[in-house]
Every structure is written in C-alpha cells, then in structure tokens.
Scaffold this active site. Sequence first.
Site, PDB file in Angstrom:
ATOM      1  N   SER A  43       0.821  -1.255   0.203  1.00 56.25           N
ATOM      2  CA  SER A  43       0.176   0.026  -0.024  1.00 56.25           C
ATOM      3  C   SER A  43       0.726   1.283   0.119  1.00 56.25           C
ATOM      4  O   SER A  43       1.655   1.842   0.754  1.00 56.25           O
ATOM      5  CB  SER A  43      -0.939   0.073   1.172  1.00 56.25           C
ATOM      6  N   HIS A  72      -1.181  -1.226  -4.437  1.00 53.52           N
ATOM      7  CA  HIS A  72      -2.486  -1.117  -3.761  1.00 53.52           C
ATOM      8  C   HIS A  72      -2.398   0.424  -3.473  1.00 53.52           C
ATOM      9  O   HIS A  72      -1.647   1.209  -2.752  1.00 53.52           O
ATOM     10  CB  HIS A  72      -2.566  -1.584  -2.150  1.00 53.52           C
ATOM     11  N   ASP A 102      -4.666   3.807  -2.310  1.00 51.33           N
ATOM     12  CA  ASP A 102      -5.951   4.215  -1.246  1.00 51.33           C
ATOM     13  C   ASP A 102      -6.232   5.400  -1.747  1.00 51.33           C
ATOM     14  O   ASP A 102      -5.770   6.524  -1.665  1.00 51.33           O
ATOM     15  CB  ASP A 102      -5.229   4.130   0.028  1.00 51.33           C
ATOM     16  N   MET A 156      -9.360   8.045  -0.838  1.00 50.20           N
ATOM     17  CA  MET A 156      -9.933   8.508   0.356  1.00 50.20           C
ATOM     18  C   MET A 156     -10.747  10.153   0.054  1.00 50.20           C
ATOM     19  O   MET A 156     -10.098  11.069  -0.540  1.00 50.20           O
ATOM     20  CB  MET A 156      -9.290   8.641   1.505  1.00 50.20           C
ATOM     21  N   HIS A 171      -8.396   1.022  -3.872  1.00 48.13           N
ATOM     22  CA  HIS A 171      -9.263   0.728  -2.810  1.00 48.13           C
ATOM     23  C   HIS A 171      -9.940   2.109  -2.649  1.00 48.13           C
ATOM     24  O   HIS A 171      -9.238   3.030  -2.053  1.00 48.13           O
ATOM     25  CB  HIS A 171      -8.346   0.416  -1.689  1.00 48.13           C
ATOM     26  N   MET A 201     -12.044   4.437  -0.884  1.00 48.80           N
ATOM     27  CA  MET A 201     -12.708   4.629   0.543  1.00 48.80           C
ATOM     28  C   MET A 201     -13.589   5.941   0.415  1.00 48.80           C
ATOM     29  O   MET A 201     -13.061   6.941   1.018  1.00 48.80           O
ATOM     30  CB  MET A 201     -11.746   4.826   1.563  1.00 48.80           C
ATOM     31  N   MET A 253     -11.426  -5.673   5.651  1.00 46.98           N
ATOM     32  CA  MET A 253     -10.572  -4.664   6.387  1.00 46.98           C
ATOM     33  C   MET A 253     -10.162  -5.175   7.715  1.00 46.98           C
ATOM     34  O   MET A 253     -11.210  -5.774   8.377  1.00 46.98           O
ATOM     35  CB  MET A 253     -11.397  -3.239   6.774  1.00 46.98           C
ATOM     36  N   GLY A 288      -9.006   4.147   6.727  1.00 53.24           N
ATOM     37  CA  GLY A 288      -8.639   5.887   6.746  1.00 53.24           C
ATOM     38  C   GLY A 288      -7.231   5.972   6.974  1.00 53.24           C
ATOM     39  O   GLY A 288      -6.758   7.051   6.461  1.00 53.24           O
ATOM     40  N   PHE A 289      -6.563   5.333   7.709  1.00 50.02           N
ATOM     41  CA  PHE A 289      -5.183   5.453   8.131  1.00 50.02           C
ATOM     42  C   PHE A 289      -4.211   4.309   8.040  1.00 50.02           C
ATOM     43  O   PHE A 289      -4.452   2.981   8.433  1.00 50.02           O
ATOM     44  CB  PHE A 289      -5.106   5.964   9.457  1.00 50.02           C
ATOM     45  N   GLY A 290      -3.014   4.297   7.665  1.00 47.67           N
ATOM     46  CA  GLY A 290      -2.064   3.184   7.824  1.00 47.67           C
ATOM     47  C   GLY A 290      -1.449   3.185   9.151  1.00 47.67           C
ATOM     48  O   GLY A 290      -1.774   3.986  10.126  1.00 47.67           O
ATOM     49  N   GLY A 291      -0.807   2.132   9.431  1.00 50.38           N
ATOM     50  CA  GLY A 291       0.045   2.023  10.591  1.00 50.38           C
ATOM     51  C   GLY A 291      -0.700   1.441  11.908  1.00 50.38           C
ATOM     52  O   GLY A 291      -0.362   1.723  13.081  1.00 50.38           O
ATOM     53  N   ASP A 302      -6.368  -5.860   4.668  1.00 49.16           N
ATOM     54  CA  ASP A 302      -5.782  -4.651   4.493  1.00 49.16           C
ATOM     55  C   ASP A 302      -5.717  -3.963   6.035  1.00 49.16           C
ATOM     56  O   ASP A 302      -6.948  -3.932   6.271  1.00 49.16           O
ATOM     57  CB  ASP A 302      -6.466  -4.053   3.652  1.00 49.16           C
ATOM     58  N   GLY A 303      -4.685  -3.906   6.356  1.00 45.55           N
ATOM     59  CA  GLY A 303      -4.698  -3.165   7.743  1.00 45.55           C
ATOM     60  C   GLY A 303      -3.729  -3.876   8.940  1.00 45.55           C
ATOM     61  O   GLY A 303      -4.268  -4.962   9.401  1.00 45.55           O
ATOM     62  N   GLY A 304      -2.585  -3.317   9.212  1.00 44.55           N
ATOM     63  CA  GLY A 304      -1.919  -4.178  10.192  1.00 44.55           C
ATOM     64  C   GLY A 304      -1.108  -5.255   9.940  1.00 44.55           C
ATOM     65  O   GLY A 304      -0.965  -6.175  10.803  1.00 44.55           O
ATOM     66  N   GLY A 317       1.199  -1.896   4.078  1.00 46.09           N
ATOM     67  CA  GLY A 317       1.818  -0.581   4.002  1.00 46.09           C
ATOM     68  C   GLY A 317       3.054  -0.441   4.808  1.00 46.09           C
ATOM     69  O   GLY A 317       4.281  -0.561   4.237  1.00 46.09           O
TER      70      GLY A 317
HETATM   71  C1  DX5 Z   1      -6.067   1.977   5.606  1.00 41.49           C
HETATM   72  C2  DX5 Z   1      -5.678   1.634   4.057  1.00 41.49           C
HETATM   73  C3  DX5 Z   1      -4.728   0.757   3.961  1.00 41.49           C
HETATM   74  C4  DX5 Z   1      -3.481   1.049   4.976  1.00 41.49           C
HETATM   75  C5  DX5 Z   1      -2.764  -0.096   5.470  1.00 41.49           C
HETATM   76  O1  DX5 Z   1      -7.352   2.548   5.667  1.00 41.49           O
HETATM   77  O2  DX5 Z   1      -6.864   0.926   3.415  1.00 41.49           O
HETATM   78  O3  DX5 Z   1      -4.215   0.049   2.692  1.00 41.49           O
HETATM   79  O4  DX5 Z   1      -2.253   1.928   3.992  1.00 41.49           O
HETATM   80  O5  DX5 Z   1      -1.263   0.559   5.983  1.00 41.49           O
HETATM   81  P1  DX5 Z   1      -0.748  -0.735   7.111  1.00 41.49           P
HETATM   82  O6  DX5 Z   1      -0.376  -1.946   6.357  1.00 41.49           O
HETATM   83  O7  DX5 Z   1       0.397   0.132   7.797  1.00 41.49           O
HETATM   84  O8  DX5 Z   1      -1.666  -0.853   8.256  1.00 41.49           O
HETATM   85 ZN    ZN Z   2      -6.405   0.028   1.429  1.00 42.09          ZN
END
Ligand code: DX5
Ligand code: ZN
Length: 216
Positions: free
Chosen positions: A7, A32, A34, A36, A65, A67, A136, A141-144, A174-176, A196
Amino acid sequence: MNIVSPSLLAADAGKLEREIISIQVFGAHWAHIDVMDGHFVPNLGFSPSITAMLRKSVNIPFDVHLMTSDPMKWIPVFKDAGADIISFHIEAVDDPMPLIDYMLANGIKPCIALKPATPAESVFPYLSKLFMVLAMTVEPGFGGQKFMPEMLPKIESLRKEIERQGLQTHIQVDGGIDGITCSQCAKAGADVLVAGSFFFKSYNRNAVIKTLKNAE
Ligand code: DX5
Ligand code: ZN
C-alpha cells in the site's frame, strides 16, 4: 503463494515514483492505491492524476481501494487513470450490482470491501460476480494501525462460503499486516495481502515480500 499488494499510503510521498518502482523490483504482484474523500473516511488519499502519473512507471496491476462515498462517481475516473482492480465499500452504496456490472462491462476486476463491523454475509449474494472481497482488518482511513484479530473468523466464513459456492474469489486483507498477522490471515483463508508500513518502513523489502508471499 499469496498475492502481495504493498500500500503506497506508507510510501515516502516525496519519492513516489521510486517507491512504486520498488514494489515491482522487489517482486510484489500489485500496487495498492488508497483513495479517500474526507467524507467516507476522515482522511484524504491518492488522486486520479497521481494514479495516472504512477501508471507510466510500472506495469504491475493497480489495485485501487476506494474509501469514498458515491463510489460509482469514481470508478470511471480511476479506470481512466489506469486501475485494473477496484474495490468499493458496500457500506457506501444501496445496491452493489450496478457497480459490479459496470466494472465487468468495462474490463475492471470488481471487488467489494467490508469495514470491520460489516458482516461477511452482506457480500454472499455477490460473491459469484466478484474478483475479490476485501476484509478490512483495521478501521479504514489510516496506515500504521493495529491489526484486529477479531476479524479472523470473518475471513474464515468468507472462505467457507466461497468454497461452498465452488468459486475462485480472492480474499484480500488490509490493515496491520506484518510478519505475524500475515500467517494468521493466510491460515484463515486470505490469499491477497496488503501491507503498507510493513513493506515501506522496512530496511529489507526483499525479505518482506518473501515473508508475505510464503505466509501460510
Ligand atoms: C487503511 C488503508 C490501508 C493502509 C494499510 O485505511 O486502506 O491500505 O495503507 O496500512 P498498514 O499496512 O500500515 O496498516
Ligand atoms: Zn487500502
């Protein structure tokens, strides 16, 4: 082997072109991206023009993706920007069928994304027409963010229903996703792993891709 889709949200925004090239060079399958709108989720993501610019740098498929609210508005726009696969959130539409049919008629691989609170069953009626379901594993909404292990039973029930219907539908998480959660998801039935932070913040991107591809 799992499909791996890093991502770009976690990439160095000042070196985006180099970052997307590194996805391809290290042997990941898809990129990937994102998108938003600050409305469906409280953040902004990649624009159509940045997507179209990046499209010139690599030839791996673009896994977009969405959102956003009103995803039908954005599907043709990101198709023109070079998307190959597009996920929209089922929570954002009244009826997913027209969006799926539009994508199938226009050479886009259709996918439905589910927020953590949305049950697996909500996508069962559409599975046979979908290329992939995106489960999900954090709030979008956010990475990390921290992986939500309570999503694992949802992945299991998606896989069970896909098998029951005799389908090949992919399950993306997707996520974590990291070196531990990737195996938990693969065991539960996911076969497409988005990462990501795990990819872009690593000093050994080669090892990250290997880990994700081989997770089981
Ligand atoms: C979150 C995004 C993800 C995000 C994942 O809303 O859809 O694609 O970038 O980031 P990580 O892998 O850091 O959780
Ligand atoms: Zn995503």
